[in-house]
Enzyme design. Structure first.
Site, PDB file in Angstrom:
ATOM      1  N   GLU A 430      40.901  46.837 -15.810  1.00 26.89           N
ATOM      2  CA  GLU A 430      39.574  46.329 -15.410  1.00 26.89           C
ATOM      3  C   GLU A 430      39.464  44.818 -15.614  1.00 26.89           C
ATOM      4  OE1 GLU A 430      38.063  48.294 -13.670  1.00 26.89           O
ATOM      5  OE2 GLU A 430      39.109  50.090 -14.332  1.00 26.89           O
ATOM      6  N   GLY A 431      40.579  44.134 -15.450  1.00 24.59           N
ATOM      7  CA  GLY A 431      40.629  42.685 -15.676  1.00 24.59           C
ATOM      8  C   GLY A 431      41.108  42.431 -17.084  1.00 24.59           C
TER       9      GLY A 431
END
Length: 571
Positions: A430-431
């Site tokens: 998610e980053g």
């Protein structure tokens, strides 16, 4: 050891620290009464203790596998999924119009944390579904909502997120997956995606893939990407899972941890999909899901930290080793000063990271309930901090838990190492946490730092109020806020973003450290003479000072990072 759901800790944080009362005061969340909150937390905690926790170890030892194109899940995971679905834990925050509870994200986050503590491998599944539900609620057509949302909310079907491709990791705009119009309102999706969490299973009728792809007239980069719903099985005329779509699981990743969660390479060969949202606006729709997941992943980190901490405390209370150094000691290693230091650090950081995550969730709830741009800005600002700090704490606490176990921490049979293996990926997906920090000092400060300053104003005002009863701790928190304000002003003044990016990670950690001091101080005020005041004193005296060195690093700029050439780094 058996997992114990920290229900009372959540109730304390909701009532005394993060301000769930202001969420309950809105018309949208008026039904989220203290009694209902307690009932939900208690029931969810019971499921986590009795149903999910036993799956933690067995799932690690008996991983999901791919047999002749079919994913076979770990034994017992069908029953765990059924308990989650039938309990309504997929859909706490989902729209009641489609079968959801319509309750605050703060309550969802608490339940997700307990599921993560008890068995992270299975909790990944509802987290993906929750994000997909929110994306569809905000961006899908009425037809797609009517068909998919009830089944996702009930758990009859579940959702995934397909972004990454072999050549395009964080650079999503480089994707090659194509979407060709079929002429009947559907699209033919062709391409390959990797790292797809819970890409398939052997216990639900359908899997709903949200897939990023480019239309023929899509521009290069992220501005030309669209989002599509591509189900494993095509819905029939009655809305039930029908014939198989032209997609498949190519392989399952051989991972460091989370062995029971099937992470796949997915192949789409002209698979039938439906556009979600506007053409070429797929990133906006996907970011709805990603932002939901970013908070959720931060909560996963906190959850694993809680599980690892409980595991370490139980071992420290039982393990006899060496002479007891204190009068009236237990005779176990918990008597030793260094072991106490480790356990207290774990406990203090779990509290700080949990409070940050729940405060972020409260801000999201207030933004949804009021449409107030200041609450929206608060939620946006806290999201990268909650994600990065929560997962970094998860990794640190799991590693410290292994250290508490000594040599037995390196032996798989104790289960201590599994927490470290499972949680490690949360800092990446998610980053990555570096990307979260860059987002914080760039996009989240495009307002000139106003959201940061408003938060600092509140923290300093709270510290001022605490001076009468806790002068030493209050002064330490107030001074830390002032130091943080000065560095924030320096960052905002840097027009070269690389100067900000060079110190982004230490700045995020410094902000989290100070936020942690703020929340610990609030807890101390509400629990005078109690264990939370004692824990706050430990955090503020021993951990909060770390912010000073982090801020020096944050203000150091980029030049020294490039003093060594690439060749010299490789030498």
């Amino acid at each position: 050891m058996p997992y114990r759901a920290p229900v009372q800790e959540f109730q304390f944080l909701f009532d005394q620290v993060v301000g769930l009362d202001q969420v309950r005061a809105t018309d949208r969340f008026a039904d989220a009464t203290p009694d209902l909150t307690e009932a939900i937390l208690t029931e969810a905690g019971r499921m986590c203790e009795q149903v999910l926790s036993p799956l933690q170890r067995s799932g690690d030892l008996t991983p999901a596998r791919l047999e002749n194109g079919v994913v076979r899940c770990s034994p017992g995971f069908d029953g765990g999924y059924k308990a989650i679905a039938e309990g309504g834990w997929m859909s706490i925050a989902a729209d009641p119009a489609y079968g959801g509870m319509g309750l605050p994200m703060a309550i969802t986050s608490a339940v997700n944390e307990m599921m993560s503590s008890s068995c992270l491998a299975i909790q990944l599944n509802p987290l993906m579904t929750q994000g997909q539900i929110e994306a569809l609620e905000n961006h899908a057509s009425d037809e797609i909502k009517a068909l998919y949302l009830p089944k996702l909310i009930s758990g009859e079907w579940y959702g995934t997120m397909n972004l990454t491709e072999p050549h395009a990791g964080s650079d999503v705009g480089a994707l090659r997956t194509k979407a060709e119009p079929n002429g009947d309102g559907t699209y033919a999706i062709t391409g390959q995606k990797i790292y797809i969490s819970w890409a398939d299973n052997d216990f639900t009728d359908n899997v709903c893939h949200l897939v990023l792809a480019r239309l023929p007239d899509g521009k290069p980069g992220t501005k030309g990407i669209s989002l599509f719903m591509v189900p494993k099985r095509l819905p029939d005329e009655n809305g039930n899972a029908g014939v198989a779509n032209t997609l498949k699981v190519v392989s399952l990743e051989h991972k460091m941890g989370l062995h029971a969660s099937p992470t796949a390479v997915m192949q789409y060969d002209g698979a039938t999909g439906w556009l979600v949202g506007e053409p070429h606006k797929g990133m906006a729709a996907m970011f709805t899901m990603m932002n939901n997941a970013r908070l959720g992943v931060g909560v996963q980190g906190v959850g694993v930290a809680e599980g690892a901490m409980q595991h370490a405390v139980a071992y420290a209370l039982d393990r006899k080793q060496g002479a007891t150094p204190i009068e009236g000691g237990t005779g176990a290693i918990v008597d030793h000063a260094d072991v106490r230091r480790m356990l207290a650090t774990m406990k203090a950081d779990v509290f700080a990271s949990r409070a940050i995550a729940l405060s972020c969730a409260v801000a999201i709830d207030m933004a949804h309930a009021t449409d107030d741009p200041e609450w929206e800005a608060r939620a946006a600002f806290l999201t990268p901090i909650a994600k990065a700090f929560g997962t970094d704490v998860g990794v640190a606490v799991a590693q410290t838990g292994m250290q508490v176990h000594g040599g037995m921490g390196f032996v798989e049979e104790t289960g201590a190492a599994q927490f470290a293996r499972d949680v490690r990926v949360t800092t990446i997906y998610e980053g990555t946490n570096g990307i979260q920090a860059m987002d914080l000092v760039a996009r989240k400060m495009m307002d000139g730092g106003e959201a940061a300053y408003r938060l600092l104003d509140e923290m300093e005002a709270s510290a001022e109020e605490a001076r009468g009863s806790n002068p030493v701790m209050a002064e330490a928190v107030w001074q830390a806020c002032e130091s943080l304000r000065e560095t924030t002003e320096w960052l905002v003044s840097q027009s070269d973003l690389n100067e900000r990016f060079a110190g982004a990670v230490p700045f995020l950690h410094a902000f989290a450290r100070v936020l942690g001091g703020h929340y610990h101080l609030q807890a101390a005020q509400a629990d005078k003479g109690g264990p939370r005041e004692k824990l706050a004193r430990f955090y503020i005296k021993r951990l909060l000072p770390e912010h000073a060195g982090l801020l020096i690093h944050a203000r150091s700029g980029a030049s020294e990072l490039y003093d060594l050439s690439a060749d010299e780094l490789a030498a």
